[in-house]
Design a protein around this motif. Structure first.
Motif, PDB file in Angstrom:
ATOM      1  N   ARG A 266      76.738  69.605  34.534  1.00  0.00           N
ATOM      2  CA  ARG A 266      76.942  68.153  34.379  1.00  0.00           C
ATOM      3  C   ARG A 266      76.306  67.406  35.548  1.00  0.00           C
ATOM      4  O   ARG A 266      75.677  66.347  35.366  1.00  0.00           O
ATOM      5  N   TYR A 267      76.428  67.965  36.741  1.00  0.00           N
ATOM      6  CA  TYR A 267      75.867  67.291  37.904  1.00  0.00           C
ATOM      7  C   TYR A 267      74.348  67.210  37.812  1.00  0.00           C
ATOM      8  O   TYR A 267      73.752  66.164  38.098  1.00  0.00           O
ATOM      9  N   LEU A 268      73.709  68.311  37.411  1.00  0.00           N
ATOM     10  CA  LEU A 268      72.249  68.329  37.324  1.00  0.00           C
ATOM     11  C   LEU A 268      71.757  67.383  36.223  1.00  0.00           C
ATOM     12  O   LEU A 268      70.716  66.731  36.375  1.00  0.00           O
ATOM     13  N   GLU A 269      72.505  67.301  35.129  1.00  0.00           N
ATOM     14  CA  GLU A 269      72.138  66.338  34.082  1.00  0.00           C
ATOM     15  C   GLU A 269      72.295  64.913  34.593  1.00  0.00           C
ATOM     16  O   GLU A 269      71.454  64.045  34.312  1.00  0.00           O
ATOM     17  N   ASP A 270      73.369  64.675  35.348  1.00  0.00           N
ATOM     18  CA  ASP A 270      73.568  63.351  35.921  1.00  0.00           C
ATOM     19  C   ASP A 270      72.494  63.010  36.948  1.00  0.00           C
ATOM     20  O   ASP A 270      72.189  61.832  37.178  1.00  0.00           O
ATOM     21  N   MET A 271      71.935  64.049  37.595  1.00  0.00           N
ATOM     22  CA  MET A 271      70.859  63.793  38.543  1.00  0.00           C
ATOM     23  C   MET A 271      69.660  63.161  37.840  1.00  0.00           C
ATOM     24  O   MET A 271      68.992  62.282  38.386  1.00  0.00           O
ATOM     25  N   PHE A 272      69.384  63.611  36.614  1.00  0.00           N
ATOM     26  CA  PHE A 272      68.287  63.017  35.860  1.00  0.00           C
ATOM     27  C   PHE A 272      68.604  61.569  35.498  1.00  0.00           C
ATOM     28  O   PHE A 272      67.703  60.721  35.456  1.00  0.00           O
ATOM     29  N   ILE A 273      69.880  61.266  35.245  1.00  0.00           N
ATOM     30  CA  ILE A 273      70.278  59.871  35.060  1.00  0.00           C
ATOM     31  C   ILE A 273      70.023  59.099  36.348  1.00  0.00           C
ATOM     32  O   ILE A 273      69.529  57.957  36.323  1.00  0.00           O
ATOM     33  N   GLY A 274      70.345  59.725  37.488  1.00  0.00           N
ATOM     34  CA  GLY A 274      70.085  59.085  38.776  1.00  0.00           C
ATOM     35  C   GLY A 274      68.613  58.789  38.979  1.00  0.00           C
ATOM     36  O   GLY A 274      68.246  57.721  39.497  1.00  0.00           O
ATOM     37  N   VAL A 275      67.755  59.712  38.570  1.00  0.00           N
ATOM     38  CA  VAL A 275      66.309  59.478  38.644  1.00  0.00           C
ATOM     39  C   VAL A 275      65.931  58.303  37.749  1.00  0.00           C
ATOM     40  O   VAL A 275      65.121  57.445  38.128  1.00  0.00           O
TER      41      VAL A 275
ATOM     42  N   GLN B 260      73.062  63.309  58.388  1.00  0.00           N
ATOM     43  CA  GLN B 260      72.714  64.297  57.365  1.00  0.00           C
ATOM     44  C   GLN B 260      72.143  63.634  56.122  1.00  0.00           C
ATOM     45  O   GLN B 260      72.220  64.175  55.033  1.00  0.00           O
ATOM     46  N   ALA B 261      71.553  62.438  56.286  1.00  0.00           N
ATOM     47  CA  ALA B 261      71.121  61.677  55.116  1.00  0.00           C
ATOM     48  C   ALA B 261      69.966  62.322  54.378  1.00  0.00           C
ATOM     49  O   ALA B 261      69.945  62.359  53.159  1.00  0.00           O
ATOM     50  N   PHE B 262      68.960  62.820  55.100  1.00  0.00           N
ATOM     51  CA  PHE B 262      67.780  63.359  54.436  1.00  0.00           C
ATOM     52  C   PHE B 262      67.985  64.837  54.128  1.00  0.00           C
ATOM     53  O   PHE B 262      67.897  65.681  54.995  1.00  0.00           O
ATOM     54  N   HIS B 263      68.288  65.102  52.887  1.00  0.00           N
ATOM     55  CA  HIS B 263      68.503  66.462  52.406  1.00  0.00           C
ATOM     56  C   HIS B 263      67.320  66.807  51.525  1.00  0.00           C
ATOM     57  O   HIS B 263      67.252  66.396  50.366  1.00  0.00           O
ATOM     58  N   PHE B 264      66.358  67.534  52.065  1.00  0.00           N
ATOM     59  CA  PHE B 264      65.134  67.789  51.309  1.00  0.00           C
ATOM     60  C   PHE B 264      65.410  68.679  50.108  1.00  0.00           C
ATOM     61  O   PHE B 264      66.178  69.632  50.189  1.00  0.00           O
ATOM     62  N   SER B 265      64.767  68.360  49.005  1.00  0.00           N
ATOM     63  CA  SER B 265      64.936  69.134  47.787  1.00  0.00           C
ATOM     64  C   SER B 265      63.620  69.144  47.029  1.00  0.00           C
ATOM     65  O   SER B 265      63.025  68.092  46.779  1.00  0.00           O
ATOM     66  N   TRP B 266      63.152  70.326  46.668  1.00  0.00           N
ATOM     67  CA  TRP B 266      61.936  70.417  45.869  1.00  0.00           C
ATOM     68  C   TRP B 266      62.128  69.729  44.530  1.00  0.00           C
ATOM     69  O   TRP B 266      61.200  69.116  43.993  1.00  0.00           O
ATOM     70  N   LEU B 267      63.337  69.826  43.982  1.00  0.00           N
ATOM     71  CA  LEU B 267      63.598  69.198  42.700  1.00  0.00           C
ATOM     72  C   LEU B 267      63.438  67.688  42.804  1.00  0.00           C
ATOM     73  O   LEU B 267      62.783  67.053  41.968  1.00  0.00           O
ATOM     74  N   ARG B 268      64.028  67.093  43.843  1.00  0.00           N
ATOM     75  CA  ARG B 268      63.914  65.650  44.023  1.00  0.00           C
ATOM     76  C   ARG B 268      62.465  65.241  44.243  1.00  0.00           C
ATOM     77  O   ARG B 268      62.015  64.208  43.768  1.00  0.00           O
ATOM     78  N   LEU B 269      61.720  66.060  45.009  1.00  0.00           N
ATOM     79  CA  LEU B 269      60.316  65.753  45.273  1.00  0.00           C
ATOM     80  C   LEU B 269      59.511  65.760  43.975  1.00  0.00           C
ATOM     81  O   LEU B 269      58.739  64.829  43.697  1.00  0.00           O
ATOM     82  N   ILE B 270      59.695  66.799  43.157  1.00  0.00           N
ATOM     83  CA  ILE B 270      58.955  66.900  41.900  1.00  0.00           C
ATOM     84  C   ILE B 270      59.330  65.756  40.960  1.00  0.00           C
ATOM     85  O   ILE B 270      58.465  65.128  40.330  1.00  0.00           O
ATOM     86  N   LEU B 271      60.619  65.465  40.886  1.00  0.00           N
ATOM     87  CA  LEU B 271      61.065  64.377  40.024  1.00  0.00           C
ATOM     88  C   LEU B 271      60.503  63.044  40.486  1.00  0.00           C
ATOM     89  O   LEU B 271      60.129  62.191  39.670  1.00  0.00           O
ATOM     90  N   PHE B 272      60.441  62.856  41.806  1.00  0.00           N
ATOM     91  CA  PHE B 272      59.923  61.599  42.331  1.00  0.00           C
ATOM     92  C   PHE B 272      58.433  61.460  42.022  1.00  0.00           C
ATOM     93  O   PHE B 272      57.952  60.374  41.660  1.00  0.00           O
TER      94      PHE B 272
ATOM     95  N   ASP C 289      67.258  75.047  33.391  1.00  0.00           N
ATOM     96  CA  ASP C 289      67.026  76.282  34.153  1.00  0.00           C
ATOM     97  C   ASP C 289      66.134  76.029  35.367  1.00  0.00           C
ATOM     98  O   ASP C 289      66.384  76.542  36.462  1.00  0.00           O
ATOM     99  N   ILE C 290      65.091  75.236  35.168  1.00  0.00           N
ATOM    100  CA  ILE C 290      64.178  74.926  36.282  1.00  0.00           C
ATOM    101  C   ILE C 290      64.895  74.112  37.345  1.00  0.00           C
ATOM    102  O   ILE C 290      64.798  74.401  38.540  1.00  0.00           O
ATOM    103  N   SER C 291      65.635  73.097  36.924  1.00  0.00           N
ATOM    104  CA  SER C 291      66.324  72.237  37.894  1.00  0.00           C
ATOM    105  C   SER C 291      67.385  73.015  38.653  1.00  0.00           C
ATOM    106  O   SER C 291      67.609  72.776  39.843  1.00  0.00           O
ATOM    107  N   ARG C 292      68.027  73.980  37.982  1.00  0.00           N
ATOM    108  CA  ARG C 292      69.044  74.779  38.667  1.00  0.00           C
ATOM    109  C   ARG C 292      68.406  75.656  39.748  1.00  0.00           C
ATOM    110  O   ARG C 292      68.961  75.819  40.837  1.00  0.00           O
ATOM    111  N   SER C 293      67.242  76.202  39.472  1.00  0.00           N
ATOM    112  CA  SER C 293      66.578  77.069  40.457  1.00  0.00           C
ATOM    113  C   SER C 293      66.009  76.279  41.632  1.00  0.00           C
ATOM    114  O   SER C 293      65.857  76.816  42.724  1.00  0.00           O
ATOM    115  N   LEU C 294      65.716  75.003  41.417  1.00  0.00           N
ATOM    116  CA  LEU C 294      65.111  74.189  42.475  1.00  0.00           C
ATOM    117  C   LEU C 294      66.126  73.353  43.249  1.00  0.00           C
ATOM    118  O   LEU C 294      65.797  72.770  44.278  1.00  0.00           O
TER     119      LEU C 294
END
Length: 513
Positions: A135-144, A437-449, A112-117
């Motif tokens: 599925r994409y958001l779960e895969d994002m955590f695999i990417g992290v 268009q490479a740098f796509h800012f995302s609060w989710l990516r920032l927090i995860l990083f 829920d948090i990742s979807r909102s961010l």
């Protein structure tokens, strides 16, 4: 202008600092910037089978990925294939099931948090095949998680391989390892692979042998064999470290008694039994093999095919060997380590070359060896400037090809590539800046990083403990996965239109048709 100079002075002071933490901080920060590129898809490589195994063990409790691949095959208009036990006849290593599973569990807990961010990700759900937002958001955590393995691998190379190198040589070497090899391509652009995971694991194994000069006692042999055995389940490529076993046994003969081989033999037998159980559940027989193997020996094709040949895309490797063997003093143990990539090259030369992948992502796991070669050349070769010039040219060539890679159709002749070769120049600046268009800012990516950096700090403070018990954790995880796979072996979907086969090559030929 004054502000720009202050920034440059600050960076140079960090690079030249004797404090290793400052240097590591700069390294992680630079790599972190690449992490903020546009949202990549983590399922590009091999249908995303490595992700699929993890999803399957979490959602279905087994290692049958036929339902995971069903929609992909329908979308690509490919036949549905199943084994006599109604499993998918995939031949890839299924170790990703326990390596990636923790990241999927975290992704589900914070869905829920990742979807909102996450912002608008609709454009990334369409290609190369449709994917649900969950599925994409779960895969994002695999990417992290994959990015974490990449950072750990680079931290290891920086810390282990250049202890006697100048800071200037360190920075140059790390730049070459990132951009003159397939590392950047398969970490940033196509991260859905297990070769990134293999980098820190193989680095541990190589360093373990190199520091001890291939001479082990009983406890060290148990650790080495444990990591090697479970590493084989994670990615079959790690098996090429086994070429050192005769050398280890010979050099350790004075340290080991016949009783000392009982522990290592037990570990190998345990992992082998678990592997064979999963193979039997998948095929209905102890079917061993690998999908891409052929009876033809095609080393030149594997080396020089446009965009997929190793030396065509990454010519620095041949110059590393030339300059290393032309030094007056050679590192005997490093020369022995070079047997592993040589064995891998010979084995890969018995494989089909589909011409699809950029270079060989398999060399990512061996970067520790090539880092040692770089350190040796910079320390001992009298023509360092010449080597540096050639290396920079090789790096620019690899960067040029990888920038051009996604803009060319495959299967064309050399003349086609040569006719449109000049067009690639326009793609090179985009590569440097990760495209417009490479740098796509995302609060989710920032927090995860940020969380990722905190986790890496914990790892760095407890690296000896983690390194010591890592094989135990993986073996216990594999035991749990095998038990779940057996218990839920009937929790499968039978497709009436499926082609039933236990031929591993069928999967490979359909994928690379």
């Amino acid at each position: 202008m004054l502000r720009k100079k202050k920034v440059q002075d600050t960076i140079l002071s960090i690079i030249n600092s004797k404090n290793k933490r400052n240097q590591i901080f700069l390294l992680l920060t630079l790599l972190g910037l690449f992490f903020f590129r546009q949202y990549p898809r983590y399922d590009y490589i091999d249908y995303g089978v490595y992700n699929s195994y993890a999803h399957s063990i979490i959602e279905d409790g087994n290692l049958n990925i036929s339902d995971e691949l069903y929609e992909i095959r329908k979308y690509r208009k490919e036949p549905i294939i199943q084994t006599p036990t109604n499993y998918d006849p995939d031949y890839h290593s299924h170790g990703s099931s326990f390596v990636f599973a923790p990241f999927i569990i975290i992704g589900k807990l914070f869905s829920d948090i990742s979807r909102s961010l996450s912002g608008d990700i609709s454009q990334y759900l369409k290609a190369p095949w449709p994917l649900t937002e969950t599925r994409y958001l779960e895969d994002m955590f695999i990417g992290v998680g994959l990015f974490m393995f990449a950072l750990i691998g680079f931290y290891q190379l920086w810390s282990f391989c250049f202890r006697e190198s100048t800071n200037r040589d360190k920075v140059i070497s790390m730049a070459l390892l990132m951009w003159a090899t397939p590392f950047y391509m398969y970490t940033i652009h196509y991260p859905g692979n297990m070769n990134i995971v293999l980098l820190p694991l193989l680095t541990l194994l190589y360093k373990f042998l190199y520091d001890r000069e291939f001479t082990l006692n009983e406890r060290e042999l148990v650790y080495f064999v444990s990591l090697l055995s479970i590493g084989f389940i994670i990615k079959v490529d790690i098996a090429f470290v086994a070429v050192f076993l005769p050398i280890v046994f010979w050099r350790s003969r004075g340290n080991l008694t016949p009783k000392d081989y009982v522990g290592p033999s037990f570990v190998v037998l345990l992992v082998l039994i678990l592997f064979l159980v999963n193979r039997y559940l998948q095929y209905g027989s102890l079917h061993l093999g690998y999908g891409g193997v052929t009876s033809s020996f095609i080393p030149l094709t594997m080396l020089f095919t446009p965009f997929s040949g190793l030396l065509y895309t990454c010519p620095i490797f041949i110059f590393l060997l030339i300059f290393y063997f032309s030094t007056k003093t050679k590192d005997r143990n490093l020369t022995i380590l070079l047997l592993s990539p040589l064995a891998k090259f010979i084995a890969i030369s018995f494989a089909f070359n589909s011409g699809v992948d950029f270079g060989w992502r398999d060399v990512i796991g061996n970067l520790y060896i090539w880092a040692l070669v770089l350190a040796h050349i910079f320390k001992n070769h009298k023509f360092k400037r010449g080597f540096l010039l050639i290396s920079v040219i090789c790096m620019l060539w690899t960067m040029f090809l990888s920038a051009y890679y996604n803009h060319l159709p495959f299967g064309e002749s050399y003349s086609f590539y040569l006719n449109v070769f000049a067009e690639g120049i326009s793609f090179l600046p985009n590569y440097f800046f990760l495209s417009v268009q490479a740098f796509h800012f995302s609060w989710l990516r920032l927090i995860l990083f940020i969380l990722l950096l905190c986790f890496l700090c914990i790892i760095s403070r407890n690296r000896e403990f983690i390194g010591r018990y890592l094989p135990h954790f993986f073996i216990i995880s594999y035991l749990i996965v095998t038990c779940l796979n057996y218990i839920n072996r009937d929790n499968i979907i039978i497709y009436d239109d499926a082609i039933v086969t236990d031929d591993i090559k069928t999967w490979y030929l359909i994928e690379n048709k």
